[in-house]
Design a protein around this motif. Structure first.
Motif, PDB file in Angstrom:
ATOM      1  N   GLY A   1       3.151  11.186 -22.481  1.00  0.00           N
ATOM      2  CA  GLY A   1       2.522  11.647 -23.696  1.00  0.00           C
ATOM      3  C   GLY A   1       2.185  11.046 -25.202  1.00  0.00           C
ATOM      4  O   GLY A   1       1.258  11.349 -25.207  1.00  0.00           O
ATOM      5  N   ALA A   2       2.981  10.121 -24.894  1.00  0.00           N
ATOM      6  CA  ALA A   2       3.615   9.358 -26.093  1.00  0.00           C
ATOM      7  C   ALA A   2       2.101   8.713 -26.194  1.00  0.00           C
ATOM      8  O   ALA A   2       1.640   7.469 -27.151  1.00  0.00           O
ATOM      9  N   GLN A   3       2.144   8.188 -24.547  1.00  0.00           N
ATOM     10  CA  GLN A   3       1.108   6.870 -24.515  1.00  0.00           C
ATOM     11  C   GLN A   3      -0.335   6.755 -25.240  1.00  0.00           C
ATOM     12  O   GLN A   3      -0.764   5.356 -25.867  1.00  0.00           O
ATOM     13  N   GLY A   4      -0.858   7.609 -25.565  1.00  0.00           N
ATOM     14  CA  GLY A   4      -2.053   8.432 -26.317  1.00  0.00           C
ATOM     15  C   GLY A   4      -2.115   7.279 -27.922  1.00  0.00           C
ATOM     16  O   GLY A   4      -2.806   6.692 -28.112  1.00  0.00           O
ATOM     17  N   ASP A   5      -0.474   7.358 -28.052  1.00  0.00           N
ATOM     18  CA  ASP A   5      -1.209   6.774 -30.012  1.00  0.00           C
ATOM     19  C   ASP A   5      -0.063   5.315 -29.628  1.00  0.00           C
ATOM     20  O   ASP A   5      -0.157   5.184 -31.103  1.00  0.00           O
ATOM     21  N   ALA A   6       0.250   4.673 -28.675  1.00  0.00           N
ATOM     22  CA  ALA A   6       0.529   3.512 -28.864  1.00  0.00           C
ATOM     23  C   ALA A   6      -0.254   2.492 -28.252  1.00  0.00           C
ATOM     24  O   ALA A   6      -0.204   1.358 -28.669  1.00  0.00           O
ATOM     25  N   GLY A   7      -1.691   2.448 -27.962  1.00  0.00           N
ATOM     26  CA  GLY A   7      -3.034   1.654 -28.200  1.00  0.00           C
ATOM     27  C   GLY A   7      -3.218   0.573 -27.111  1.00  0.00           C
ATOM     28  O   GLY A   7      -2.080   1.131 -25.973  1.00  0.00           O
ATOM     29  N   GLU A   8      -3.751   0.011 -26.185  1.00  0.00           N
ATOM     30  CA  GLU A   8      -3.697  -0.060 -25.234  1.00  0.00           C
ATOM     31  C   GLU A   8      -3.286  -2.055 -25.372  1.00  0.00           C
ATOM     32  O   GLU A   8      -3.225  -2.791 -24.086  1.00  0.00           O
ATOM     33  N   GLU A   9      -3.416  -2.139 -26.699  1.00  0.00           N
ATOM     34  CA  GLU A   9      -2.587  -3.439 -26.721  1.00  0.00           C
ATOM     35  C   GLU A   9      -1.390  -4.050 -27.068  1.00  0.00           C
ATOM     36  O   GLU A   9      -0.141  -2.855 -27.749  1.00  0.00           O
TER      37      GLU A   9
ATOM     38  N   ALA B   1       2.503   0.505 -24.893  1.00  0.00           N
ATOM     39  CA  ALA B   1       1.826   1.785 -23.756  1.00  0.00           C
ATOM     40  C   ALA B   1       2.476   1.067 -22.314  1.00  0.00           C
ATOM     41  O   ALA B   1       2.343   2.081 -21.671  1.00  0.00           O
ATOM     42  N   ARG B   2       2.354   0.024 -21.818  1.00  0.00           N
ATOM     43  CA  ARG B   2       3.081  -0.370 -20.932  1.00  0.00           C
ATOM     44  C   ARG B   2       4.231  -0.129 -20.127  1.00  0.00           C
ATOM     45  O   ARG B   2       4.987   0.088 -19.346  1.00  0.00           O
ATOM     46  N   SER B   3       5.070  -0.296 -21.295  1.00  0.00           N
ATOM     47  CA  SER B   3       6.514   0.416 -21.509  1.00  0.00           C
ATOM     48  C   SER B   3       6.867   1.628 -21.235  1.00  0.00           C
ATOM     49  O   SER B   3       7.424   1.861 -20.106  1.00  0.00           O
ATOM     50  N   LEU B   4       5.975   2.458 -21.999  1.00  0.00           N
ATOM     51  CA  LEU B   4       6.051   3.302 -22.048  1.00  0.00           C
ATOM     52  C   LEU B   4       5.629   4.461 -20.816  1.00  0.00           C
ATOM     53  O   LEU B   4       6.462   4.886 -20.026  1.00  0.00           O
ATOM     54  N   LYS B   5       4.858   3.855 -20.371  1.00  0.00           N
ATOM     55  CA  LYS B   5       4.015   4.074 -18.599  1.00  0.00           C
ATOM     56  C   LYS B   5       4.692   3.382 -17.669  1.00  0.00           C
ATOM     57  O   LYS B   5       5.385   4.898 -16.735  1.00  0.00           O
ATOM     58  N   ALA B   6       6.054   3.192 -17.735  1.00  0.00           N
ATOM     59  CA  ALA B   6       7.103   2.088 -16.723  1.00  0.00           C
ATOM     60  C   ALA B   6       8.134   2.546 -17.086  1.00  0.00           C
ATOM     61  O   ALA B   6       8.429   3.859 -15.792  1.00  0.00           O
ATOM     62  N   ILE B   7       8.150   3.443 -17.518  1.00  0.00           N
ATOM     63  CA  ILE B   7       9.630   4.313 -17.843  1.00  0.00           C
ATOM     64  C   ILE B   7       9.147   6.133 -17.757  1.00  0.00           C
ATOM     65  O   ILE B   7      10.227   5.685 -17.148  1.00  0.00           O
ATOM     66  N   SER B   8       8.014   6.190 -17.784  1.00  0.00           N
ATOM     67  CA  SER B   8       7.944   7.485 -17.525  1.00  0.00           C
ATOM     68  C   SER B   8       7.120   7.814 -16.085  1.00  0.00           C
ATOM     69  O   SER B   8       7.656   9.187 -15.421  1.00  0.00           O
TER      70      SER B   8
END
Length: 504
Positions: free
Chosen positions: A168-176, A180-187
């Motif tokens: 859920g926190a990826q939305g606040d992480a931005g795309e750069e 964001a990529r690390s949170l996606k990988a973990i989740s």
């Protein structure tokens, strides 16, 4: 001393006996990342307006964040004739004393109020005032009104942030950046606690590296970069134990992470830098000799929704997520190796692997304490070795077992410090530790373990000094790294062949 005489009944509590010991939380990730376009904080604001046209003034907090919600503004009627417009500040309260004419009627307009607030140094440090329309409308007196809507920056620089929902926190992480990529990988692997430290992305790789490694701010004393992970426990009550800086971890960064891991009793997952070949990866691993780190090579590949293309994906981020998943679902005694990894579709380098042949790329890497990646029933990590030269901590789970046991035993006995050291207290401590060992053994986390009192070590002089030594030992569970079947061909099953034919 309690009074000796009492005509009645008294109850004296005697709190002796063993205390239950709770295993420390292990599935807490400490992530260092960049996110140049992460969501910003929201400044609190308030519109104070009246029935008159153009009589409104909007006050906006000078600094974004929830602190702005504490700012209050009020307009005061001085109740006297020919008063002048004035602004005073007390803490986070702004008071505007309105101007009046000779008949004590308020004459201050919205534009005049806004100008006066902005001109007052202390008030302008708190808010910026903007009149509504041309600001020609006359205002009225009003009580204190709070600014509202202020929100803190979700990922302030060099500040630990606790996430309970990394997806859920990826939305606040931005795309750069890498966050964001690390949170996606973990989740993709697990839903777990993640302590994030966002660092500034520099204009050069060297500047970014400096920001990642961080240090201590000489003015404020604040820890920066990955050093900020050390303050997470005091802030959130959780200690990051699975550490990494995916896509940012060259040898210098990994070395700094190891230092933090040793203080936190954590474990670092690190890539083999820019190694182009398995030989380069093996040489890169030689940079480290700590038990608290595992080197991984190469990376995964997969679909990146931000760019709508296949790209290289960090193996480190997925190792961190998978480690948390294993801790939650299996236990800290299981190594990372040979478990399916989610959210990937390929491996960035060709790695030859054969389950029965040690003379492979994977075998070469594992023999040099480098964990690699394979595809067999999904994509998997293959290898359980740390960078330690001490065989006692050759395996990932050996190191983590030592860390978990040490912290669990120590943290569970705060209650005993400074109590009178009677033999019963020592017995309670030992029995409590042994009860915990029995639990771990029953659950398969350990093969054995026990605690005892060493009379030779605890001499009268030692005990008199307020010191107590409790010894304990344990045996971690070895991973089945090398399974060997011994196959023999024999003719002994032909001896009774004729009898078996006749019986048929």
């Amino acid at each position: 001393m309690a009074q000796d005489y009492h005509h009645g009944i008294r109850v004296v509590e005697i709190n002796k006996g063993t205390r239950p010991i709770r295993t420390v939380a292990t599935a807490v990730i400490g992530l260092v990342a960049t996110a140049p376009n992460a969501a910003a904080g929201v400044a609190a604001s308030r519109l104070i307006d009246f029935a008159a046209v153009n009589s409104g003034v909007t006050y906006t907090a000078a600094t974004p964040g929830t602190d702005g919600n504490a700012i209050r503004v009020r307009y005061v009627d001085p109740g006297s004739a020919s008063a002048t417009l004035g602004v005073t500040v007390s803490g986070s309260d702004i008071t505007v004393s309105l101007a009046t004419d000779i008949d004590s009627a308020i004459t201050s307009t919205a534009a005049e109020v806004a100008s006066a607030v902005n001109a007052e140094t202390e008030a302008n440090a708190l808010v910026t005032a903007t009149e509504e329309g041309d600001g020609s409308g006359v205002v009225n007196a009003t009580g204190f009104q709070n600014l509202t809507g202020g929100e803190d920056e979700p990922f302030p620089l060099d500040t630990p942030v606790l996430l309970t929902d990394p997806l859920g926190a990826q939305g606040d992480a931005g795309e750069e950046g890498t966050l964001a990529r690390s949170l996606k990988a973990i989740s993709d692997q697990a839903k777990t606690l993640v302590v994030v430290v966002r660092v500034a992305e520099g204009e050069t790789d060297e500047e970014t590296k400096t920001n990642v490694i961080g240090g201590v701010d000489g003015t404020t004393g604040k820890k920066t970069g990955l050093q900020a992970l050390l303050s997470a426990e005091q802030t959130f009550g959780v200690k990051p134990r699975i550490l990494g800086a995916p896509e940012l971890d060259d040898a210098d960064v990994t070395g700094a992470l190891i230092g933090v891991a040793q203080k936190l009793r954590g474990f670092v997952y690190a890539s083999a830098g820019d190694s182009a070949t398995k030989e380069d990866a093996a040489m890169y691993r030689e940079n480290f000799g700590a038990r608290e780190v595992m080197v991984i090579w190469p990376a995964f590949t997969g679909w990146d929704t931000a760019t709508s293309s296949t790209r290289t994906l960090s193996a480190v981020a997925r190792a961190m997520g998978l480690r948390a998943k294993l801790d939650n679902e299996f236990g800290w005694h299981k190594t990372l190796s040979n478990r399916p990894v989610e959210g990937v579709s390929g491996i960035s380098k060709d790695v030859f692997w054969d389950l029965q042949d040690p003379a492979t790329d994977a075998g070469y890497l594992n023999s040099h304490e480098v964990t690699t990646l394979i595809q067999r029933g999904g994509y998997r990590f293959w290898g359980s070795r740390t960078c330690s030269i001490d065989p006692l901590f050759a395996f990932e789970n050996y190191t983590r077992s030592a860390q978990v046991i040490a912290d669990t035993i120590a943290e569970a006995h705060l209650w005993a410090v400074d109590l009178p050291m009677h033999p019963s207290l020592v017995k309670d401590i030992i029995e409590g530790i042994n009860a915990k060992f029995r639990e771990w053994i029953r659950r398969g986390y350990l093969l054995g373990g026990s605690a005892w009192f060493d009379a030779e070590l605890n001499t009268p002089e030692v005990l008199k000094a307020g010191k107590l030594y409790i010894d304990y030992d344990y045996t971690p569970v070895p991973p089945l790294e090398n399974l060997m079947f011994q196959q023999r061909i024999t003719d002994r099953y032909l001896v009774d062949f004729a009898d078996r034919v006749a019986a048929a």
